[in-house]
Design a protein around this motif. Structure first.
Motif, PDB file in Angstrom:
ATOM      1  N   SER A  70       3.646  15.783  60.236  1.00 46.90           N
ATOM      2  CA  SER A  70       4.409  17.031  60.331  1.00 46.90           C
ATOM      3  C   SER A  70       5.900  16.753  60.264  1.00 46.90           C
ATOM      4  O   SER A  70       6.646  17.441  59.565  1.00 46.90           O
TER       5      SER A  70
ATOM      6  N   LYS B 246       6.925  15.995  56.760  1.00 49.29           N
ATOM      7  CA  LYS B 246       7.062  17.207  55.944  1.00 49.29           C
ATOM      8  C   LYS B 246       8.409  17.875  56.189  1.00 49.29           C
ATOM      9  O   LYS B 246       9.081  18.310  55.247  1.00 49.29           O
TER      10      LYS B 246
ATOM     11  N   THR C  43       6.696  24.621  54.871  1.00 50.38           N
ATOM     12  CA  THR C  43       5.913  23.393  55.051  1.00 50.38           C
ATOM     13  C   THR C  43       4.443  23.668  55.331  1.00 50.38           C
ATOM     14  O   THR C  43       3.648  22.740  55.385  1.00 50.38           O
TER      15      THR C  43
ATOM     16  N   LEU D 285       3.164  24.558  58.123  1.00 53.83           N
ATOM     17  CA  LEU D 285       2.832  24.021  59.439  1.00 53.83           C
ATOM     18  C   LEU D 285       2.846  25.156  60.453  1.00 53.83           C
ATOM     19  O   LEU D 285       3.578  26.124  60.283  1.00 53.83           O
TER      20      LEU D 285
ATOM     21  N   THR E 220       4.233  23.688  66.039  1.00 55.53           N
ATOM     22  CA  THR E 220       4.426  22.315  65.565  1.00 55.53           C
ATOM     23  C   THR E 220       5.845  22.130  65.059  1.00 55.53           C
ATOM     24  O   THR E 220       6.504  21.131  65.359  1.00 55.53           O
TER      25      THR E 220
ATOM     26  N   GLU F 112       8.569  19.507  66.595  1.00 58.46           N
ATOM     27  CA  GLU F 112       9.148  18.461  65.761  1.00 58.46           C
ATOM     28  C   GLU F 112      10.648  18.661  65.558  1.00 58.46           C
ATOM     29  O   GLU F 112      11.406  17.699  65.534  1.00 58.46           O
TER      30      GLU F 112
END
Length: 66
Positions: free
Chosen positions: A11, A14, A36, A38, A42, A46
């Motif tokens: 992740s 990305k 992304t 995601l 997440t 991140e």
């Protein structure tokens, strides 16, 4: 240690790819999630980790945060 932190997550990779391919753009968390593919949580997690490493800068403009 910092390199291990950067490369330990698909992740995160990305997100880093998004930033390195578009270094002049600013993104909302929801934009990053959409681009992304995601989950939002997440991306939040991140992005916080990248900010803590000094690789991502949070900017506020009025009531907007990039």
């Amino acid at each position: 240690m910092m390199l291990e932190t950067l490369l330990s997550s698909k992740s995160r990779a990305k997100l880093l790819g998004l930033f390195f391919l578009n270094p002049r753009n600013r993104y909302y968390l929801r934009q990053m999630a959409g681009l992304t593919r995601l989950p939002l949580r997440t991306v939040q997690r991140e992005a916080s980790r990248l900010e803590a490493c000094g690789l991502l800068v949070k900017e506020s403009e009025g009531n907007r945060t990039y």
